[in-house]
Write a protein that holds these residues in place. Structure first.
Motif, PDB file in Angstrom:
ATOM      1  N   SER A   1       0.757  23.278 -12.024  1.00  0.00           N
ATOM      2  CA  SER A   1       2.049  23.948 -12.194  1.00  0.00           C
ATOM      3  C   SER A   1       3.053  22.958 -12.763  1.00  0.00           C
ATOM      4  O   SER A   1       3.184  21.834 -12.260  1.00  0.00           O
ATOM      5  CB  SER A   1       2.550  24.482 -10.840  1.00  0.00           C
ATOM      6  N   ASP A   2       3.765  23.373 -13.808  1.00  0.00           N
ATOM      7  CA  ASP A   2       4.771  22.492 -14.400  1.00  0.00           C
ATOM      8  C   ASP A   2       5.858  22.143 -13.393  1.00  0.00           C
ATOM      9  O   ASP A   2       6.383  21.028 -13.389  1.00  0.00           O
ATOM     10  CB  ASP A   2       5.401  23.168 -15.629  1.00  0.00           C
ATOM     11  N   ALA A   3       6.195  23.111 -12.516  1.00  0.00           N
ATOM     12  CA  ALA A   3       7.260  22.872 -11.542  1.00  0.00           C
ATOM     13  C   ALA A   3       6.822  21.891 -10.460  1.00  0.00           C
ATOM     14  O   ALA A   3       7.627  21.101  -9.953  1.00  0.00           O
ATOM     15  CB  ALA A   3       7.692  24.194 -10.908  1.00  0.00           C
ATOM     16  N   LEU A   4       5.537  21.936 -10.084  1.00  0.00           N
ATOM     17  CA  LEU A   4       5.045  21.097  -8.994  1.00  0.00           C
ATOM     18  C   LEU A   4       4.450  19.772  -9.466  1.00  0.00           C
ATOM     19  O   LEU A   4       4.234  18.877  -8.648  1.00  0.00           O
ATOM     20  CB  LEU A   4       3.981  21.851  -8.192  1.00  0.00           C
ATOM     21  N   GLU A   5       4.201  19.657 -10.756  1.00  0.00           N
ATOM     22  CA  GLU A   5       3.506  18.475 -11.270  1.00  0.00           C
ATOM     23  C   GLU A   5       4.136  17.151 -10.857  1.00  0.00           C
ATOM     24  O   GLU A   5       3.418  16.198 -10.515  1.00  0.00           O
ATOM     25  CB  GLU A   5       3.405  18.549 -12.787  1.00  0.00           C
ATOM     26  N   PRO A   6       5.486  17.015 -10.841  1.00  0.00           N
ATOM     27  CA  PRO A   6       6.067  15.728 -10.427  1.00  0.00           C
ATOM     28  C   PRO A   6       5.708  15.326  -8.992  1.00  0.00           C
ATOM     29  O   PRO A   6       5.712  14.134  -8.661  1.00  0.00           O
ATOM     30  CB  PRO A   6       7.576  15.965 -10.567  1.00  0.00           C
TER      31      PRO A   6
END
Length: 268
Positions: A212-217
């Motif tokens: 997920s782009d939102a969770l990647e960090p």
């Protein structure tokens, strides 16, 4: 005459001897069985279709994105999930047994009567666990490396050593988390549950967050990412990740040692 610390260390190693032998034998047999299956899997061609139907992100999370190669096979079947998880559980259970378990059972009272500081007793017990993890990791490394050489697999000796080192340090970190929780007086059960939970959540952040782009960090805060994110089996020792694993381990162990010296010891 042996010092109190060396006697505590000797007794700690002796206490966990049977469990250590069992864990070491199980993990060595696991490593040998995984590597020995490589020739038949390679010749059958079954690995080519293993990740068919999986998204690239899910295949990467499971460690099977390059499973048709020798290094990818080792990564997917041993080093991506199974060995780190089992070695981490070994670390957590051994730490909680030698510290919180013995404290709650009243077995630490004789040791605490010795002319040695309470913090030293607990710290030496942690070093017993670290010694056991190091011994088991070396045996696994020798088993994998010997099998890789005998089967002429296209895997570098340095890569096997690097990934075994990072997996071992990952286990030490989770042992340190369990040690710190016991140090603050929460007992064996909570320490076991929290440290095992951190181990599992860390894997989920490392494996699932990148989907997920939102969770990647969030993957960057996972110790699994520090240990395995740069694929040490292929790329060698991730020195930045190793530094993080060592630094956080030192911090949590220091915190637990500080805390245990400032609380009451539980009686059986």
């Amino acid at each position: 005459m042996s010092s109190p610390s060396s006697e505590i260390f000797r007794r700690g190693v002796q206490i966990q001897k049977r469990t250590l032998i069992a864990w070491s034998a199980a993990l060595v047999l696991l490593a040998l069985s995984v590597v020995s299956a490589w020739p038949s899997m390679e010749s059958s061609g079954a690995l080519e279709d293993f990740s068919t139907g999986l998204s690239p992100e899910l295949a990467s999370a499971l460690g099977v994105d390059q499973i048709a190669s020798a290094s990818g096979y080792l990564k997917g079947n041993l080093y991506a999930v199974l060995l780190p998880l089992l070695l981490g559980l070994m670390a957590v259970t051994a730490t909680t047994a030698l510290t919180g378990g013995d404290e709650e059972a009243g077995r630490l009272e004789l040791l605490l009567a010795l002319p040695v500081a309470r913090r030293q007793v607990f710290l030496v017990r942690f070093l017993c666990v670290a010694f056991g993890l190091a011994l088991t990791s070396v045996l696994v490394w020798l088993s994998v490396y010997g099998s890789v050489v005998s089967l002429d697999m296209d895997v570098s000796a340095g890569g096997v050593a690097a990934v075994t080192l990072t997996v071992a340090l990952l286990a030490v970190l989770h042992a340190g988390i369990a040690y710190a929780i016991v140090g603050f007086g929460f007992g064996r059960g909570p320490a076991l549950g929290v440290a095992a939970g951190v181990l599992v959540v860390g894997y989920l952040l490392h494996g699932i967050a990148p989907m997920s782009d939102a969770l990647e960090p969030l993957a960057n805060v996972s110790p699994w990412e520090w240990a395995l994110g740069s694929d040490p089996l292929l790329n060698g020792v991730p020195w930045g990740g190793v530094a993080l694993l060592v630094a956080v381990s030192v911090v949590v162990v220091a915190a637990g040692t500080y805390a245990v010296d400032r609380r009451d010891i539980k009686n059986a």
